[in-house]
Design a protein around this motif. Structure first.
Motif, PDB file in Angstrom:
ATOM      1  N   GLU A 190      -7.766 -10.800   5.103  1.00 33.00           N
ATOM      2  CA  GLU A 190      -7.926 -10.359   6.592  1.00 33.00           C
ATOM      3  C   GLU A 190      -7.662  -8.781   6.754  1.00 33.00           C
ATOM      4  OE1 GLU A 190     -10.749 -11.577   8.998  1.00 33.00           O
ATOM      5  OE2 GLU A 190     -11.029 -13.430   7.098  1.00 33.00           O
ATOM      6  N   GLY A 191      -6.656  -8.741   6.572  1.00 34.95           N
ATOM      7  CA  GLY A 191      -6.055  -7.049   7.096  1.00 34.95           C
ATOM      8  C   GLY A 191      -6.907  -6.408   5.938  1.00 34.95           C
ATOM      9  N   SER A 192      -6.343  -7.032   4.889  1.00 35.56           N
ATOM     10  CA  SER A 192      -6.710  -6.368   3.451  1.00 35.56           C
ATOM     11  C   SER A 192      -8.007  -6.365   3.992  1.00 35.56           C
ATOM     12  CB  SER A 192      -6.838  -7.048   1.753  1.00 35.56           C
ATOM     13  OG  SER A 192      -5.336  -6.964   1.522  1.00 35.56           O
ATOM     14  N   PHE A 193      -8.992  -6.546   3.810  1.00 34.92           N
ATOM     15  CA  PHE A 193     -10.713  -6.603   4.379  1.00 34.92           C
ATOM     16  C   PHE A 193     -11.223  -5.634   5.058  1.00 34.92           C
ATOM     17  CE2 PHE A 193     -12.013 -10.209   2.615  1.00 34.92           C
ATOM     18  CZ  PHE A 193     -12.959 -10.281   0.887  1.00 34.92           C
ATOM     19  N   TRP A 194      -9.960  -5.945   6.422  1.00 34.47           N
ATOM     20  CA  TRP A 194     -10.907  -4.663   7.741  1.00 34.47           C
ATOM     21  C   TRP A 194      -9.169  -3.098   6.727  1.00 34.47           C
ATOM     22  CZ3 TRP A 194     -13.957  -5.387  11.816  1.00 34.47           C
ATOM     23  CH2 TRP A 194     -14.316  -6.393  11.648  1.00 34.47           C
ATOM     24  N   LEU A 226     -11.943  -7.868  -7.682  1.00 33.93           N
ATOM     25  CA  LEU A 226     -11.568  -6.350  -9.060  1.00 33.93           C
ATOM     26  C   LEU A 226     -12.020  -5.158  -9.225  1.00 33.93           C
ATOM     27  CD1 LEU A 226     -11.622 -10.343 -11.253  1.00 33.93           C
ATOM     28  CD2 LEU A 226      -9.392  -8.826 -10.265  1.00 33.93           C
ATOM     29  N   PHE A 227     -13.276  -5.313  -8.257  1.00 29.77           N
ATOM     30  CA  PHE A 227     -14.046  -4.166  -7.742  1.00 29.77           C
ATOM     31  C   PHE A 227     -14.010  -3.303  -7.088  1.00 29.77           C
ATOM     32  CE2 PHE A 227     -16.393  -7.514 -10.190  1.00 29.77           C
ATOM     33  CZ  PHE A 227     -16.522  -6.867 -11.633  1.00 29.77           C
ATOM     34  N   ILE A 228     -13.205  -3.746  -5.735  1.00 36.76           N
ATOM     35  CA  ILE A 228     -13.353  -3.325  -4.563  1.00 36.76           C
ATOM     36  C   ILE A 228     -11.515  -1.908  -4.723  1.00 36.76           C
ATOM     37  CG2 ILE A 228     -12.288  -3.501  -2.049  1.00 36.76           C
ATOM     38  CD1 ILE A 228     -13.761  -5.775  -2.086  1.00 36.76           C
ATOM     39  N   THR A 229     -12.293  -0.916  -4.565  1.00 36.99           N
ATOM     40  CA  THR A 229     -10.768   0.276  -4.823  1.00 36.99           C
ATOM     41  C   THR A 229      -9.442   0.653  -3.534  1.00 36.99           C
ATOM     42  OG1 THR A 229     -12.385   1.777  -4.516  1.00 36.99           O
ATOM     43  CG2 THR A 229     -12.016   1.412  -6.897  1.00 36.99           C
ATOM     44  N   SER A 230     -10.717   0.704  -2.257  1.00 37.92           N
ATOM     45  CA  SER A 230     -10.158   0.685  -0.693  1.00 37.92           C
ATOM     46  C   SER A 230      -9.849   2.663  -1.093  1.00 37.92           C
ATOM     47  CB  SER A 230      -8.908  -0.246  -0.895  1.00 37.92           C
ATOM     48  OG  SER A 230      -9.127  -1.338  -1.109  1.00 37.92           O
ATOM     49  N   GLU A 231     -10.129   3.157  -1.735  1.00 37.39           N
ATOM     50  CA  GLU A 231      -9.574   4.534  -1.465  1.00 37.39           C
ATOM     51  C   GLU A 231     -10.746   5.615  -1.599  1.00 37.39           C
ATOM     52  OE1 GLU A 231      -8.297   4.961  -5.323  1.00 37.39           O
ATOM     53  OE2 GLU A 231      -6.181   4.013  -5.158  1.00 37.39           O
ATOM     54  N   SER A 263       0.984  -0.788   0.784  1.00 34.79           N
ATOM     55  CA  SER A 263       0.020  -0.307   0.232  1.00 34.79           C
ATOM     56  C   SER A 263       0.976   1.101   0.110  1.00 34.79           C
ATOM     57  CB  SER A 263      -1.334  -0.244   1.408  1.00 34.79           C
ATOM     58  OG  SER A 263      -1.758  -1.028   1.164  1.00 34.79           O
ATOM     59  N   SER A 264       1.515   1.447   0.474  1.00 36.18           N
ATOM     60  CA  SER A 264       2.467   2.163   0.702  1.00 36.18           C
ATOM     61  C   SER A 264       3.549   2.443  -0.425  1.00 36.18           C
ATOM     62  CB  SER A 264       3.536   2.186   2.277  1.00 36.18           C
ATOM     63  OG  SER A 264       4.265   0.915   1.721  1.00 36.18           O
ATOM     64  N   TRP A 285      -4.168  -1.142  -5.348  1.00 37.98           N
ATOM     65  CA  TRP A 285      -3.760  -2.681  -5.969  1.00 37.98           C
ATOM     66  C   TRP A 285      -2.620  -3.222  -4.263  1.00 37.98           C
ATOM     67  CZ3 TRP A 285      -4.465  -6.582  -9.155  1.00 37.98           C
ATOM     68  CH2 TRP A 285      -5.166  -5.822 -10.056  1.00 37.98           C
ATOM     69  N   GLY A 286      -2.624  -2.110  -3.876  1.00 39.21           N
ATOM     70  CA  GLY A 286      -1.974  -3.080  -2.100  1.00 39.21           C
ATOM     71  C   GLY A 286      -1.911  -3.316  -1.516  1.00 39.21           C
ATOM     72  N   LEU A 287      -3.978  -3.466  -1.820  1.00 43.39           N
ATOM     73  CA  LEU A 287      -5.231  -4.158  -0.996  1.00 43.39           C
ATOM     74  C   LEU A 287      -5.558  -4.816  -1.216  1.00 43.39           C
ATOM     75  CD1 LEU A 287      -6.293  -1.465   1.690  1.00 43.39           C
ATOM     76  CD2 LEU A 287      -4.758  -2.800   2.308  1.00 43.39           C
TER      77      LEU A 287
END
Length: 438
Positions: free
Chosen positions: A361-365, A426-431, A310-311, A317-319
């Motif tokens: 798990e860490g990526s979801f949260w 593929l549809f989750i941006t996390s941003e 992520s950094s 894409w990091g997550l």
């Protein structure tokens, strides 16, 4: 942090956030030991009380429904009263409810139907009492206590705690049952919840600014690049913003799929090893611990790796990488476990399966915190609602599939859900934060 002006902070270095993380790790381990115990004790309890496999599934499902229903309210509660009080109250309830299970009488005093109903009520309440744990700690507490690009590792560490707690439950509960009976296995482990409540309330604070041992440099590190203030007990966020955010809903759907696979291990792993792979009770308990140990390793690798990525390449894409790889390979490995001829090979494939599932798990949260901003606890409540509604479904669906189609088909259903979860990443941006979705 405005609150920091009221408390003088020492100069030099401090690492209070890592002590907080260690306590969250312990809380996770205690929580899962006190919830996994029912699936381990289930065969002995069912034999004594005259329950069928489906009735045992109803008891296990009662926990999942209580856990799912109170996820979002628990997250909102955490936003309102803060993580310090919320976790202390929860842990007190865990200990008390486990004690009540151990004090249930036998069929000589109450009918089997009454005992079944009592167990379902107690397990529903246990689910409700454990429901706020990860929305509060994985959302609000992690957001408040760790830097912006450091949210996946704490959640991975918490998941390592839950997997190690589940790993310990197998051999420990089997040993206690052999020594004292299934009721005393609940009574003797209940004090863990009470001790956890006392230690957490004594040491923890809702935010770093409120903790007198946090240095000014640690406070600055935690606050660096923070786009919005962390949630506090006094900040009443508009929870409707969370429900309107499409990224929160996508994450909840992905977690629903991922946790169908997880709940197979949580509810049925020990029984599968005894019933289908024909391990004896103690050996089955030891074998059941192995996937959870792999899960702990996977959670740590996934959390650490996601923060690094992520950094370097951004959160999108990091997550996302951990979600795609973890669930994709988890789907493959559980099919290999179903088709393995050797019971030990099946355990090996199952161990890899849970290890890769836990890597996500860490990526979801972290994604939920990222898109939620100051509503992190509420958003994580939505996430964990999606992830645990499926627990009630799986607790009943698995025994039905086993009865009509056999264990390989039950494992195949878990694989299908995992693949669907991988596609959703593929549809989750996390941003984008919730505030930007108005």
């Amino acid at each position: 942090m405005a609150a920091g002006s009221a408390i003088p902070h020492p100069t030099g270095r401090s690492g209070v956030r890592w002590v907080i993380l260690f306590l969250l790790f312990l809380a996770s381990a205690v929580a899962y030991l006190l919830r996994t115990n029912m699936s381990i004790a289930g065969d002995q309890m069912s034999a004594e009380l005259g329950f069928s496999r489906l009735q045992l599934g109803e008891v296990l499902a009662a926990f999942a429904w209580g856990y799912a229903i109170f996820q979002f309210p628990g997250g909102v509660l955490g936003d309102r009263i803060g993580g310090r009080r919320a976790l202390a109250y929860m842990a007190l309830a865990w200990g008390g409810l486990n004690l009540l299970v151990g004090l249930l009488p036998g069929t000589g005093t109450l009918s089997a139907g009454t005992l079944l109903l009592a167990l379902m009520v107690l397990r529903f309440l246990m689910g409700a009492a454990q429901a706020p744990l990860y929305p509060v700690t994985g959302g609000g507490t992690t957001c408040a206590w760790f830097p912006v690009n450091g949210w996946a590792l704490p959640n991975g560490m918490s998941n390592a705690g839950l997997t190690l707690g589940s790993a310990a439950a197998g051999p420990l509960i089997v040993w206690l049952i052999g020594l004292t009976g299934w009721r005393m296995s609940f009574v003797l482990t209940a004090p863990l919840g009470l001790l956890m409540a006392a230690v957490w309330y004594w040491y923890a604070r809702d935010t770093p600014a409120e903790h007198p041992a946090v240095s000014a440099s640690e406070l600055a590190l935690i606050d660096k690049d923070r786009p919005h203030p962390p949630p506090t007990g006094q900040e009443k966020g508009d929870w409707r913003e969370v429900l309107r955010n499409p990224q929160v809903r996508l994450l909840a759907a992905g977690y629903f799929c991922s946790n169908y696979l997880f709940y197979f291990f949580f509810n049925w792993l020990f029984i599968y090893l005894i019933d289908n792979r024909h391990f004896k009770a103690f050996e089955g308990g030891m074998m059941a611990a192995l996937p959870w140990i792999f899960g702990a390793v996977g959670a740590l690798i996934g959390g650490f790796g996601s923060d690094i990525l992520s950094s370097r390449i951004g959160k999108r894409w990091g997550l996302r990488i951990a979600g795609l790889v973890g669930l994709g390979l988890g789907a493959v490995f559980i099919i290999l476990a179903a088709s393995a001829r050797s019971p030990y090979a099946a355990v090996a494939w199952l161990s890899l399966c849970l290890g890769f599932q836990q890597m996500t798990e860490g990526s979801f949260w972290a994604s939920s915190i990222s898109v939620a901003g100051r509503h992190a606890s509420a958003a994580c409540g939505v996430l964990n609602t999606g992830g645990n509604v499926v627990g009630g479904l799986g607790a009943l669906l698995v025994p039905v599939i086993v009865e009509h189609l056999g264990w390989p088909a039950a494992l195949g259903s878990a694989s299908a859900f995992a693949l669907a979860g991988a596609v959703l990443w593929l549809f989750i941006t996390s941003e984008p934060p919730v505030e930007a979705a108005r």
